[in-house]
Each structure stands twice: as structure tokens, then as C-alpha cells.
Design a protein around this motif. Structure first.
Motif, PDB file in Angstrom:
ATOM      1  N   ILE A  98      26.483  19.566  11.175  1.00  0.00           N
ATOM      2  CA  ILE A  98      27.189  18.295  10.172  1.00  0.00           C
ATOM      3  C   ILE A  98      26.097  18.327   9.195  1.00  0.00           C
ATOM      4  CG2 ILE A  98      25.516  16.099  10.839  1.00  0.00           C
ATOM      5  CD1 ILE A  98      26.455  16.507  12.939  1.00  0.00           C
ATOM      6  N   LEU A  99      27.577  17.998   7.879  1.00  0.00           N
ATOM      7  CA  LEU A  99      27.108  17.740   7.114  1.00  0.00           C
ATOM      8  C   LEU A  99      26.089  17.087   6.508  1.00  0.00           C
ATOM      9  CD1 LEU A  99      30.278  18.456   4.269  1.00  0.00           C
ATOM     10  CD2 LEU A  99      28.207  17.473   3.897  1.00  0.00           C
ATOM     11  N   LYS A 100      25.159  16.940   5.701  1.00  0.00           N
ATOM     12  CA  LYS A 100      23.956  16.200   5.416  1.00  0.00           C
ATOM     13  C   LYS A 100      24.323  16.036   3.921  1.00  0.00           C
ATOM     14  CE  LYS A 100      21.740  15.053   8.224  1.00  0.00           C
ATOM     15  NZ  LYS A 100      22.247  13.956   8.635  1.00  0.00           N
ATOM     16  N   GLY A 101      24.524  16.921   3.323  1.00  0.00           N
ATOM     17  CA  GLY A 101      24.502  16.830   1.667  1.00  0.00           C
ATOM     18  C   GLY A 101      24.550  17.638   1.410  1.00  0.00           C
ATOM     19  N   ILE A 102      24.201  17.792  -0.786  1.00  0.00           N
ATOM     20  CA  ILE A 102      24.538  19.307  -1.237  1.00  0.00           C
ATOM     21  C   ILE A 102      22.960  19.699  -1.844  1.00  0.00           C
ATOM     22  CG2 ILE A 102      26.682  19.298  -2.059  1.00  0.00           C
ATOM     23  CD1 ILE A 102      25.743  16.934  -4.488  1.00  0.00           C
ATOM     24  N   SER A 103      22.835  19.998  -2.632  1.00  0.00           N
ATOM     25  CA  SER A 103      21.194  20.795  -2.796  1.00  0.00           C
ATOM     26  C   SER A 103      21.028  20.164  -4.164  1.00  0.00           C
ATOM     27  CB  SER A 103      20.975  22.616  -2.474  1.00  0.00           C
ATOM     28  OG  SER A 103      22.261  22.777  -3.541  1.00  0.00           O
ATOM     29  N   GLU A 104      19.940  20.841  -5.137  1.00  0.00           N
ATOM     30  CA  GLU A 104      20.213  20.790  -5.899  1.00  0.00           C
ATOM     31  C   GLU A 104      20.298  21.538  -7.222  1.00  0.00           C
ATOM     32  OE1 GLU A 104      16.292  19.573  -7.766  1.00  0.00           O
ATOM     33  OE2 GLU A 104      16.084  17.921  -6.788  1.00  0.00           O
ATOM     34  N   GLU A 105      21.236  22.740  -6.681  1.00  0.00           N
ATOM     35  CA  GLU A 105      21.898  23.911  -7.097  1.00  0.00           C
ATOM     36  C   GLU A 105      22.953  23.395  -6.677  1.00  0.00           C
ATOM     37  OE1 GLU A 105      19.342  24.148  -4.957  1.00  0.00           O
ATOM     38  OE2 GLU A 105      17.821  24.237  -6.863  1.00  0.00           O
ATOM     39  N   GLY A 106      23.793  22.945  -6.214  1.00  0.00           N
ATOM     40  CA  GLY A 106      25.017  21.779  -5.887  1.00  0.00           C
ATOM     41  C   GLY A 106      25.196  22.986  -4.798  1.00  0.00           C
ATOM     42  N   SER A 107      25.140  23.385  -3.665  1.00  0.00           N
ATOM     43  CA  SER A 107      25.027  24.072  -2.575  1.00  0.00           C
ATOM     44  C   SER A 107      25.409  23.061  -1.672  1.00  0.00           C
ATOM     45  CB  SER A 107      24.283  25.179  -2.247  1.00  0.00           C
ATOM     46  OG  SER A 107      23.695  26.068  -2.843  1.00  0.00           O
ATOM     47  N   LEU A 108      26.212  23.597  -0.603  1.00  0.00           N
ATOM     48  CA  LEU A 108      26.201  22.062   0.571  1.00  0.00           C
ATOM     49  C   LEU A 108      25.111  22.472   1.850  1.00  0.00           C
ATOM     50  CD1 LEU A 108      28.643  20.752   1.563  1.00  0.00           C
ATOM     51  CD2 LEU A 108      29.127  22.112   3.217  1.00  0.00           C
ATOM     52  N   LEU A 109      24.747  21.432   2.305  1.00  0.00           N
ATOM     53  CA  LEU A 109      24.178  22.022   3.096  1.00  0.00           C
ATOM     54  C   LEU A 109      24.121  21.435   4.650  1.00  0.00           C
ATOM     55  CD1 LEU A 109      20.524  19.947   1.227  1.00  0.00           C
ATOM     56  CD2 LEU A 109      21.179  22.514   1.718  1.00  0.00           C
TER      57      LEU A 109
END
Length: 227
Positions: A196-207
Motif C-alpha cells: 500500500i502506497l503510504k507516502g514519501i519520506s523526508e528524502e523523497g523515497s517511496l513508502l
């Protein structure tokens, strides 16, 4: 930052031409014969689209997030024009489920070359492409020069903001526009990862929330998982 403009009728790739000019020179073409997207993919570049590339010096803060930040710049401008774009991680823009823009960045020894391709005034696309133009969406033909100059203001402002404050200044706004957010997706890394795509990290990585828990990915090709 962006000091000069060169507009050409046809080139192999604005990305390659921009490498031959000084940092801060914007190279624009009406057509590309060998346009490139991410991962070396061919970018369909006929008359009607807007294709541009420029370079900035290396050393910018949070450099790896430039594709997302420039995609955000284009999205912000399109929203100002009345569209509702979504950002497909890590470098594409979609409207109504179809692609309208792609961003490409390349790091050289002394510079970063940034390319943007926008489906602007095309009237149709090959059936195998999930693409659409702003003209097809709105019924309006856009003036390329004014569109370009206004867009560059958004891009230049955001790059300066990134360098001053880092990616944290963009994280929430990009996450709010993220395509497939809270949906089940497949990320090809190249091995497929489902989550499940939850968002992005503070480094721009996919979560992604996977069966093994929340995982972070810095590279990959994203698609919605079919029901």
C-alpha cells in the motif's frame, strides 16, 4: 539562475543539446527525434508538445529529490491553469489517469541536466500510450512562448527554495498530490514488490506498507495493482 534561451525546430534530444551549452541556458525544441524518458525509455515527441532542458550547478541541497520537486513545479503551474494534476512517483504528472508530463534529471561531473516534456497541443496519441495533452483536456490551444516563460518561473522559484530549505519544504505538498496514495501498487525494483502506497519520506523515497511492514524505496517503476 536561468539566463538564456535557445529555441530550435527539431533536435535529437534537448537533454543532449543542453549539455553543450553553459549552465543556465534553456534549450527548447518543437520536436525531438530521439527524446528520452526515465530508464532510457523513448519519449514520444511530435509537433505540439513542449520539450525543454537546462542545467544547474552541482551542489544543490537534497539533489536526489530534483525530479519530484520539478514535477511539483509543473503541477503547481498546471493547477494555476485550472487542471488537477497528480504526481506519479518519481517524475511524472498525470491528469485524469493519463500522462501529461515527464521529468528527467542527469548528473554530470559539474552540472545537473534537467529535462521536461509536456504534452501541450497534441490532438491525439498512439493507442498504446496512456497519454493525453492539455489541449485534449481543455479544448484550448496554448501559446508555447507564454506557457514556457510562466512555467520557468515556477521551476526556478522551486529550485531556489529547495536549495535554501531542502526537500522538507515540499514533502507535504507532493505527498498530497501523490498518484495511487493509499492504494495497492506494484513497485518493480526490478523485482516486484506489492504494498500500500503510504507516502514519501523526508528524502523523497517511496513508502510502501508491505507484508513485512513499512519499507522505503529510492528507485523503482510504479504501477497500480490490478483488481
Amino acid at each position: 539562475m536561468l539566463r538564456s534561451l535557445i529555441w530550435l525546430e527539431e533536435v535529437s534530444s534537448t537533454q543532449e543539446v543542453a549539455k553543450r551549452f553553459l549552465v543556465g541556458t534553456v534549450v527548447v525544441a518543437n520536436r525531438q527525434t530521439s527524446g528520452r524518458g526515465r530508464l532510457g525509455r523513448h519519449w514520444h515527441s511530435p509537433e505540439g508538445g513542449l520539450y525543454l532542458s537546462f542545467s544547474i550547478p552541482v551542489g544543490i541541497k537534497d539533489e536526489s529529490t530534483l525530479p519530484l520537486v520539478v514535477a511539483h513545479s509543473v503541477a503547481s503551474y498546471l493547477k494555476a491553469l485550472g487542471f488537477m494534476p497528480a504526481i506519479k512517483w518519481v517524475n511524472d504528472l498525470y491528469v485524469g489517469g493519463k500522462k501529461v508530463c515527464g521529468v528527467l534529471t542527469e548528473r554530470l561531473r559539474d552540472r545537473i541536466v534537467i529535462g521536461v516534456g509536456i504534452n501541450l497541443n497534441q490532438e491525439s496519441f498512439p493507442k498504446d500510450l496512456e497519454a493525453i495533452s492539455l489541449r485534449m483536456l481543455s479544448g484550448k490551444t496554448f501559446d508555447k512562448v507564454s506557457f514556457l516563460l510562466e512555467l520557468l518561473e515556477f521551476i526556478e522559484r522551486d529550485i531556489e527554495k529547495l536549495n535554501a530549505f531542502g526537500f522538507v519544504a515540499f514533502k507535504q505538498a507532493i505527498e498530497d498530490r501523490l498518484l495511487f496514495k493509499d492504494s495497492e501498487v506494484i513497485l518493480y525494483t526490478p523485482e516486484p514488490v506489492v504494498g500500500i502506497l503510504k507516502g514519501i519520506s523526508e528524502e523523497g523515497s517511496l513508502l510502501l506498507l508491505t507484508q513485512e511492514g513499512l519499507k522505503s524505496f529510492s528507485v523503482g517503476d510504479l504501477t497500480l495493482r490490478a483488481l
